[in-house]
Design a protein around this motif. Structure first.
Motif, PDB file in Angstrom:
ATOM      1  N   VAL A  10     -35.439-157.160 -19.383  1.00 33.56           N
ATOM      2  CA  VAL A  10     -34.564-156.004 -20.185  1.00 33.56           C
ATOM      3  C   VAL A  10     -34.589-155.006 -19.249  1.00 33.56           C
ATOM      4  CG1 VAL A  10     -34.398-154.608 -21.682  1.00 33.56           C
ATOM      5  CG2 VAL A  10     -34.998-156.991 -22.201  1.00 33.56           C
ATOM      6  N   LEU A  11     -35.711-154.777 -18.204  1.00 30.51           N
ATOM      7  CA  LEU A  11     -35.949-153.618 -17.406  1.00 30.51           C
ATOM      8  C   LEU A  11     -34.702-153.835 -16.101  1.00 30.51           C
ATOM      9  CD1 LEU A  11     -37.278-150.734 -16.708  1.00 30.51           C
ATOM     10  CD2 LEU A  11     -39.090-152.203 -15.542  1.00 30.51           C
ATOM     11  N   GLU A  12     -34.869-154.934 -15.590  1.00 29.37           N
ATOM     12  CA  GLU A  12     -34.087-155.215 -14.663  1.00 29.37           C
ATOM     13  C   GLU A  12     -32.731-155.029 -14.883  1.00 29.37           C
ATOM     14  OE1 GLU A  12     -34.829-159.084 -13.349  1.00 29.37           O
ATOM     15  OE2 GLU A  12     -36.761-158.697 -12.224  1.00 29.37           O
ATOM     16  N   THR A  13     -32.193-155.429 -15.835  1.00 25.91           N
ATOM     17  CA  THR A  13     -30.762-155.207 -16.460  1.00 25.91           C
ATOM     18  C   THR A  13     -30.475-153.785 -16.621  1.00 25.91           C
ATOM     19  OG1 THR A  13     -30.785-157.139 -17.499  1.00 25.91           O
ATOM     20  CG2 THR A  13     -29.201-155.937 -18.255  1.00 25.91           C
ATOM     21  N   THR A  14     -31.312-152.930 -17.016  1.00 26.42           N
ATOM     22  CA  THR A  14     -31.200-151.549 -17.221  1.00 26.42           C
ATOM     23  C   THR A  14     -31.040-150.804 -16.118  1.00 26.42           C
ATOM     24  OG1 THR A  14     -32.016-151.593 -19.338  1.00 26.42           O
ATOM     25  CG2 THR A  14     -32.070-149.557 -18.441  1.00 26.42           C
ATOM     26  N   LEU A  15     -31.897-151.290 -14.962  1.00 26.53           N
ATOM     27  CA  LEU A  15     -31.947-150.528 -13.567  1.00 26.53           C
ATOM     28  C   LEU A  15     -30.780-150.725 -12.920  1.00 26.53           C
ATOM     29  CD1 LEU A  15     -35.675-150.707 -12.698  1.00 26.53           C
ATOM     30  CD2 LEU A  15     -34.550-148.853 -13.893  1.00 26.53           C
ATOM     31  N   ARG A  16     -29.862-151.722 -13.262  1.00 26.10           N
ATOM     32  CA  ARG A  16     -28.605-152.091 -12.388  1.00 26.10           C
ATOM     33  C   ARG A  16     -27.597-150.975 -12.588  1.00 26.10           C
ATOM     34  NH1 ARG A  16     -27.508-158.153 -14.352  1.00 26.10           N
ATOM     35  NH2 ARG A  16     -29.471-159.015 -13.196  1.00 26.10           N
ATOM     36  N   ASN A  17     -27.881-149.989 -13.580  1.00 28.14           N
ATOM     37  CA  ASN A  17     -27.006-148.743 -13.814  1.00 28.14           C
ATOM     38  C   ASN A  17     -27.647-147.597 -12.975  1.00 28.14           C
ATOM     39  OD1 ASN A  17     -25.320-150.430 -15.502  1.00 28.14           O
ATOM     40  ND2 ASN A  17     -26.390-150.015 -17.283  1.00 28.14           N
ATOM     41  N   PHE A  18     -28.730-147.735 -12.405  1.00 23.84           N
ATOM     42  CA  PHE A  18     -29.335-146.802 -12.052  1.00 23.84           C
ATOM     43  C   PHE A  18     -29.212-146.657 -10.319  1.00 23.84           C
ATOM     44  CE2 PHE A  18     -31.185-146.188 -16.001  1.00 23.84           C
ATOM     45  CZ  PHE A  18     -31.432-145.220 -16.351  1.00 23.84           C
ATOM     46  N   SER A  19     -29.419-145.354  -9.789  1.00 24.31           N
ATOM     47  CA  SER A  19     -29.073-145.331  -8.408  1.00 24.31           C
ATOM     48  C   SER A  19     -30.510-144.857  -7.622  1.00 24.31           C
ATOM     49  CB  SER A  19     -28.146-144.395  -7.945  1.00 24.31           C
ATOM     50  OG  SER A  19     -26.727-144.558  -8.651  1.00 24.31           O
ATOM     51  N   CYS A  20     -31.181-144.391  -8.388  1.00 26.11           N
ATOM     52  CA  CYS A  20     -32.528-143.822  -7.805  1.00 26.11           C
ATOM     53  C   CYS A  20     -33.487-143.331  -9.009  1.00 26.11           C
ATOM     54  CB  CYS A  20     -32.423-142.577  -6.973  1.00 26.11           C
ATOM     55  SG  CYS A  20     -31.411-141.326  -7.718  1.00 26.11           S
ATOM     56  N   LEU A  21     -34.666-143.228  -8.540  1.00 30.43           N
ATOM     57  CA  LEU A  21     -35.684-143.052  -9.876  1.00 30.43           C
ATOM     58  C   LEU A  21     -36.657-141.940  -9.317  1.00 30.43           C
ATOM     59  CD1 LEU A  21     -36.971-146.788 -10.915  1.00 30.43           C
ATOM     60  CD2 LEU A  21     -35.491-145.062 -12.144  1.00 30.43           C
ATOM     61  N   THR A  22     -37.029-141.140  -9.881  1.00 32.27           N
ATOM     62  CA  THR A  22     -37.887-139.904  -9.606  1.00 32.27           C
ATOM     63  C   THR A  22     -39.010-139.782 -10.601  1.00 32.27           C
ATOM     64  OG1 THR A  22     -35.717-138.883  -9.167  1.00 32.27           O
ATOM     65  CG2 THR A  22     -37.896-137.301  -9.110  1.00 32.27           C
ATOM     66  N   VAL A  23     -40.306-139.662  -9.799  1.00 34.88           N
ATOM     67  CA  VAL A  23     -41.513-139.424 -10.691  1.00 34.88           C
ATOM     68  C   VAL A  23     -41.492-138.166 -11.371  1.00 34.88           C
ATOM     69  CG1 VAL A  23     -44.113-139.023 -10.466  1.00 34.88           C
ATOM     70  CG2 VAL A  23     -42.756-140.817  -8.828  1.00 34.88           C
ATOM     71  N   GLY A  24     -41.833-138.488 -12.755  1.00 36.86           N
ATOM     72  CA  GLY A  24     -41.877-137.195 -13.803  1.00 36.86           C
ATOM     73  C   GLY A  24     -40.546-137.498 -14.733  1.00 36.86           C
ATOM     74  N   ASP A  25     -39.661-138.396 -14.497  1.00 38.09           N
ATOM     75  CA  ASP A  25     -38.461-138.623 -15.289  1.00 38.09           C
ATOM     76  C   ASP A  25     -38.651-139.452 -16.385  1.00 38.09           C
ATOM     77  OD1 ASP A  25     -37.156-136.683 -13.835  1.00 38.09           O
ATOM     78  OD2 ASP A  25     -35.570-138.364 -12.967  1.00 38.09           O
TER      79      ASP A  25
END
Length: 347
Positions: A131-146
């Protein structure tokens, strides 16, 4: 700068816009990712700067000192405005119409990220990694604290990003990133119960405990092996029944207990000696002997009786009659050796 006017210094895009949620554009699907909508003028300026692709931006709320990173989806926003997902506005503590600062950014590809769900219900998902892999396909980047949302099975789960490598802001586009999970915020570890202690057996006193130990040892000690003499069945030559024999238990040599009576030839000799002193009786425990028959005993008795009667000068006494058992034995047919017919070799 305000109203979308920014500088070009150093080949870096930088501008200020008023932010609004993507629901104003009737784009609800944009809530599932981290991409924003910029005006067409921003595209023209980005094309002149020759920035790296994919286009990534740093969004900062200077009033509260909060910042995050995002990508761009389309350039269809009104001039001087930027439309972003509502969860991103919540992370930046922004309200509708607040001013945000945008600048272009170059982020390294992520190799590791650690996530922490808000609720333990996230662990009930059958395969949370898929489920997480499917969701992160719509993300470009990740930031600590978000805090990012994950929609699954008509429910929304929130997950905190607590660690990222090789930096606090990473790109997740076309990269192989290892994911680790921390315990949920509302997770309570069950209390460990100590193992049950064995209950000692109650003893009445030291003396009772000392006396009970030898008794238990004696009960557990196996029985010593013994030799049974005359334990077999007997047979007579004439086929008659033989009275039942009584086996005699004789301890084997070396099987006696320490401190007990000795076994072996010495003990056997002692028992014989004691038996002789008691009138020639057999060893203790031996089977009673049957009275044997003396060959010629009846004749000898007859001669003695004849001599006794002749010496007295009286009438000759009749011979003693054999006992009834003897008569019965004489009446029964006996085996006679060499009782058949003879034949000569000459015919």
């Amino acid at each position: 700068m305000f109203g979308g006017y920014g500088g070009y210094g150093g080949g870096r895009f930088e501008a200020s816009y008023r932010c609004y949620p993507v629901s104003f554009l009737d784009k609800p699907e944009a809530e599932r990712g981290d991409k924003i909508f910029l005006p067409p003028s921003a595209l023209d300026r980005l094309a002149q700067l020759h920035i790296d692709y994919p286009m990534l931006f740093q969004v900062e709320n200077r009033r509260d000192g909060r910042n995050t990173h995002c990508g761009v989806l389309e350039f269809i926003a009104d001039e001087g405005m930027v439309y972003m997902p509502y969860w991103m506005m919540q992370n930046l503590l922004l309200q509708e119409g607040d001013v945000v600062q945008l600048r272009s950014a170059t982020l390294p590809k992520g190799t590791f990220v650690k996530l922490q769900p808000h609720s333990a219900d996230f662990l009930d998902i059958t395969n949370p990694r898929a489920v997480l892999e499917t969701t992160l396909r719509n993300f470009s980047c990740l930031t600590v604290g978000d805090t990012i949302p994950i929609n699954y099975n008509n429910r929304r789960y929130f997950i905190d990003i607590i660690e990222a490598k090789p930096s606090d802001a990473i790109s997740v586009i076309e990269t192989d990133c290892n994911v680790d999970f921390a315990p949920p915020l509302d997770y309570v570890e069950p209390a460990r119960q100590p193992p049950p202690q064995p209950v000692p057996m109650a003893a009445e006193g030291p003396a009772a405990a000392a006396g009970a130990a030898p008794a238990a040892d004696e009960a557990a000690e196996p029985e010593q092996p013994k030799f049974l003499a005359f334990a077999g069945s007997g047979r007579r030559l004439d086929g008659k029944a033989v009275s039942e024999s009584r086996p005699i238990a004789i301890p084997l040599p070396g099987s006696g207990r320490p401190g007990g009576s000795a076994s072996g030839p010495a003990s056997a000799a002692g028992s014989v000696g004691s038996g002789a002193g008691d009138g020639g009786s057999s060893a203790a425990g031996s089977a009673p002997k049957r009275p044997g028959k003396v060959f010629g005993g009846n004749r000898l008795q007859a001669k003695l009786a004849d001599k006794a009667s002749g010496g007295a000068g009286g009438a000759r006494a009749p011979p003693p009659q054999p006992p009834a058992e003897k008569k019965v034995e004489e009446e029964e047919p006996k085996f006679k050796a060499f009782g058949g017919k003879g034949y000569s070799l000459k015919g």
